[in-house]
Design an enzyme around this catalytic site. Structure first.
Site, PDB file in Angstrom:
ATOM      1  N   PHE A 189     113.628  75.916  64.307  1.00 55.35           N
ATOM      2  CA  PHE A 189     113.823  75.584  62.887  1.00 55.35           C
ATOM      3  C   PHE A 189     112.605  74.837  62.346  1.00 55.35           C
ATOM      4  CE2 PHE A 189     117.962  76.176  64.763  1.00 55.35           C
ATOM      5  CZ  PHE A 189     118.591  77.016  63.860  1.00 55.35           C
ATOM      6  N   HIS A 190     111.454  75.381  62.663  1.00 51.94           N
ATOM      7  CA  HIS A 190     110.211  74.859  62.118  1.00 51.94           C
ATOM      8  C   HIS A 190     109.160  75.967  62.185  1.00 51.94           C
ATOM      9  CE1 HIS A 190     110.108  73.672  66.487  1.00 51.94           C
ATOM     10  NE2 HIS A 190     109.086  74.497  66.374  1.00 51.94           N
ATOM     11  N   ALA A 191     108.044  75.730  61.495  1.00 54.42           N
ATOM     12  CA  ALA A 191     106.902  76.652  61.571  1.00 54.42           C
ATOM     13  C   ALA A 191     105.710  75.878  62.104  1.00 54.42           C
ATOM     14  CB  ALA A 191     106.585  77.206  60.190  1.00 54.42           C
TER      15      ALA A 191
END
Ligand code: T46
Length: 135
Positions: free
Chosen positions: A51-53
């Site tokens: 849940f991140h880039a």
């Protein structure tokens, strides 16, 4: 070997009557130099992760045991890769939002990365990611 798109790659596998061996070399099997290796294991209660880039980090993810689903979103499309083989990896070469779901109990996800851990390279807000990298 340069890949401008995230993609599944078949790894360099050596098989003989003793079993299998996979070798991954910088400059030959990967479009980046290896700076870090980490792995994810003993997933508790099938909790999703990620849940991140990343802004700059390139990575190769390999499920060396068990299986899991990797969702990759480059700002334009979201694709799900079902990883279930130590002979296949998913290569991430561009800014990409990632989520990892459906870990099997025995899943060991090995990640080979182009840089050391840098908190400043993460984007934790999906809307912010879309605003910068979406079309
Ligand atoms: C990614 C996906 C696939 C470190 O201290 N060093 C490291 O190299 C890493 C990767 C993490 N950490 C610490 C930071 C947190 O306190 O380990 C803890 C768990 O990390 P995180 O919540 O970022 O784990 P995931 O599974 O959500 O994401 C990780 C990577 O951070 C990320 O780069 O692409 O795996």
């Amino acid at each position: 070997m340069y890949k401008s798109k995230n993609s599944l790659i078949k790894l360099n596998t050596h098989k003989d009557n003793r079993g299998g061996l996979v070798a991954i070399e910088s400059g030959k099997d990967l479009p980046f130099d290896i700076a870090r290796v980490y792995y994810i294991f003993e997933n508790k209660g099938n909790e999703a992760r990620g849940f991140h880039a990343h802004k700059n980090l390139q990575q190769l993810m390999i499920c060396v045991a068990g299986h899991c689903d990797i969702q990759l979103d480059d700002g334009n499309e979201r694709l799900t890769y079902h990883l279930n083989s130590p002979e296949v990896g998913v290569l991430i070469t561009k800014p990409t939002w990632r989520e990892m779901h459906n870990f099997s109990k025995n899943c060991v996800l090995v990640v080979i990365a182009s840089d050391v851990y840098k908190a400043a390279d993460y984007i934790h807000d999906y809307d912010e990611f879309k605003k910068v990298y979406g079309s």
